[in-house]
Design a protein around this motif. Structure first.
Motif, mmCIF file in Angstrom:
data_model
loop_
_atom_site.group_PDB
_atom_site.id
_atom_site.type_symbol
_atom_site.label_atom_id
_atom_site.label_comp_id
_atom_site.label_asym_id
_atom_site.label_seq_id
_atom_site.Cartn_x
_atom_site.Cartn_y
_atom_site.Cartn_z
ATOM 1 N N ASP A 138 -3.446 6.644 -14.283
ATOM 2 C CA ASP A 138 -2.316 6.938 -13.401
ATOM 3 C C ASP A 138 -1.017 6.323 -13.924
ATOM 4 N N VAL A 149 -9.663 15.010 -13.235
ATOM 5 C CA VAL A 149 -9.491 15.973 -12.140
ATOM 6 C C VAL A 149 -9.620 15.263 -10.796
ATOM 7 N N SER A 150 -10.680 14.463 -10.645
ATOM 8 C CA SER A 150 -10.891 13.717 -9.408
ATOM 9 C C SER A 150 -11.902 12.607 -9.649
ATOM 10 N N SER A 151 -12.014 11.721 -8.655
ATOM 11 C CA SER A 151 -13.022 10.655 -8.709
ATOM 12 C C SER A 151 -13.718 10.607 -7.348
ATOM 13 N N PRO A 152 -14.794 11.363 -7.190
ATOM 14 C CA PRO A 152 -15.450 11.454 -5.888
ATOM 15 C C PRO A 152 -16.325 10.264 -5.533
ATOM 16 N N THR A 157 -16.090 10.045 -12.526
ATOM 17 C CA THR A 157 -14.859 10.796 -12.765
ATOM 18 C C THR A 157 -15.222 12.216 -13.159
ATOM 19 N N ALA A 384 -18.062 17.093 -4.030
ATOM 20 C CA ALA A 384 -16.864 17.325 -4.843
ATOM 21 C C ALA A 384 -16.957 18.642 -5.614
ATOM 22 N N LEU A 388 -14.693 22.272 -5.705
ATOM 23 C CA LEU A 388 -13.976 22.652 -6.932
ATOM 24 C C LEU A 388 -14.398 24.010 -7.461
#
Length: 389
Positions: A138, A149-152, A157, A384, A388
């Motif tokens: 970040d 993309v995301s970290s559920p 990751t 997640a 997606l």
């Protein structure tokens, strides 16, 4: 056995700016079985009493949680058996990577790697690495895009698929290290040109370089191989344009990381980066960034004095684990390695958490054990991916 490992203790901090205070670590010697063994002193100097108590209480709480979790590490995952959409599994030294079709699901386990093999499992390590990387991803978006993309889940990751460059970009700010490819090892053995970098005579271990050096490596079957920029191009590992772009990004990332680390009382000594190219041709930063696995950190306020006195820097990374194994076996050649002492494992877990909290200025959240780790990851990844895909 406990006397064979160091432990972190707060002491008087020398502020690097008006607001930063950092615990320092002190090396002393004690007698164990008539032998002198290096360890960090249990003496606590005249640090601000309030900060000292907070540090001690935090350490005690974290170490207790670590010790209670020694037998509950995330050493292996099998999401391809529990999440139907995942097609395959690639087991790295630390990460288990799953293919969902459009994305990669990367699970950071608690496996501890060094000398190109797994040495132990460290409680909460996977969560520390994942959350540390996410923080740095970040903070470095202004330098390079990344594949996140995301970290559920705390250990997971989800990333864009990339064509990964078969080169690791290792950047170094100091002459140090203990592995066969470390800058100090090769320099001590007589090398004066390393990965295309000319090295002057007369350097000593832990000396700061006059400028940061990029020392790329390629991946062989079981170890890293140093390589020059010309060799990268000649072997067709990267195009000249791609290499130039990644080289610039790697050096900029390291310089930024050094700046941030110093603001928090640490020296970012060396690190490695990996990059890949997306379907649209964009070059992305992938894998991990500035974690205690991929990077070496030293305590800033004691470095110069210890260097002048010929002492090892106070480190907050896995170097002392490497040294323990080098002292007790041949980690490159022995087929079976000794078990890492529980005290060493606990200390390393604490140091990883300490580094995370020092860098991010946030409190590491100890995971609850209400749901087994693998079940928790399965549930979070399934949810997640369903959103997606």
């Amino acid at each position: 056995m406990a006397n064979l490992i160091p432990s972190l203790n707060p002491a008087t901090a020398k502020p690097l700016n008006k607001t930063s205070l950092l615990p320092s670590f002190f090396t002393t010697t004690i007698k164990t079985n008539k032998k002198k063994t290096n360890c960090l002193s249990t003496t606590i100097s005249s640090m601000n009493v309030s900060n000292q108590n907070l540090f001690n209480n935090r350490r005690q709480d974290v170490v207790e949680a670590i010790q209670n979790s020694l037998s509950n590490c995330l050493s292996e995952t099998n999401l391809h058996q529990t999440v139907p959409i995942l097609k395959s599994k690639i087991r790295g030294k630390v990460r288990d990577i799953y293919d969902s079709g459009d994305y990669l699901v990367m699970v950071t386990t608690d496996r501890q790697s060094a000398f190109d093999r797994v040495l132990a499992s460290i409680p909460f390590k996977g969560q520390v690495l994942n959350e540390t990387s996410l923080w740095w991803f970040d903070k470095t978006r202004h330098i390079t895009p990344n594949a996140v993309v995301s970290s559920p889940d705390k250990n997971v990751t989800i990333a864009k698929k990339c064509s990964v460059f078969p080169v690791e970009f290792v950047v170094r700010g100091f002459v140090t290290g203990s592995t066969d490819t470390s800058l100090w090892t090769v320099y001590k053995n007589g090398a004066r040109n390393y990965c295309g970098n000319a090295l002057p005579e007369g350097m000593v271990k832990n000396e700061k370089l006059s400028a940061n050096l990029l020392t790329p490596t390629t991946k062989a079957v079981d170890h890293d191989v140093p390589v020059t920029p010309d060799e990268i191009i000649e072997r067709g590992l990267m195009t000249p344009d791609d290499y130039d772009e990644v080289r610039s990004k790697a050096l900029s990332l390291f310089e930024f990381g050094q700046h941030v680390a110093l603001e928090h009382g640490l020296l970012l000594v060396d690190t490695k980066y990996e990059f890949g190219k997306g379907a649209d041709g964009t070059i992305y930063l992938i894998d991990e960034i500035h974690t205690p696995d991929s990077s070496r950190y030293w305590i800033a306020n004691s470095y110069e004095e210890r260097f002048r006195n010929g002492l090892e820097p106070e480190n907050v990374d896995k170097e002392f684990l490497r040294l323990w194994f080098k002292d007790h076996c041949n980690p490159y050649e022995d087929k079976v390695l000794p078990d890492a002492p529980k005290e060493l494992v606990s200390e390393l877990a604490w140091r990883y958490i300490f580094l995370y909290e020092t860098i991010t200025k946030s409190k590491f959240e100890i995971p609850t054990m209400e749901v087994p780790i693998h079940d928790r990851i399965t549930q979070n990844v399934s949810m997640a991916l369903s959103s997606l895909l």
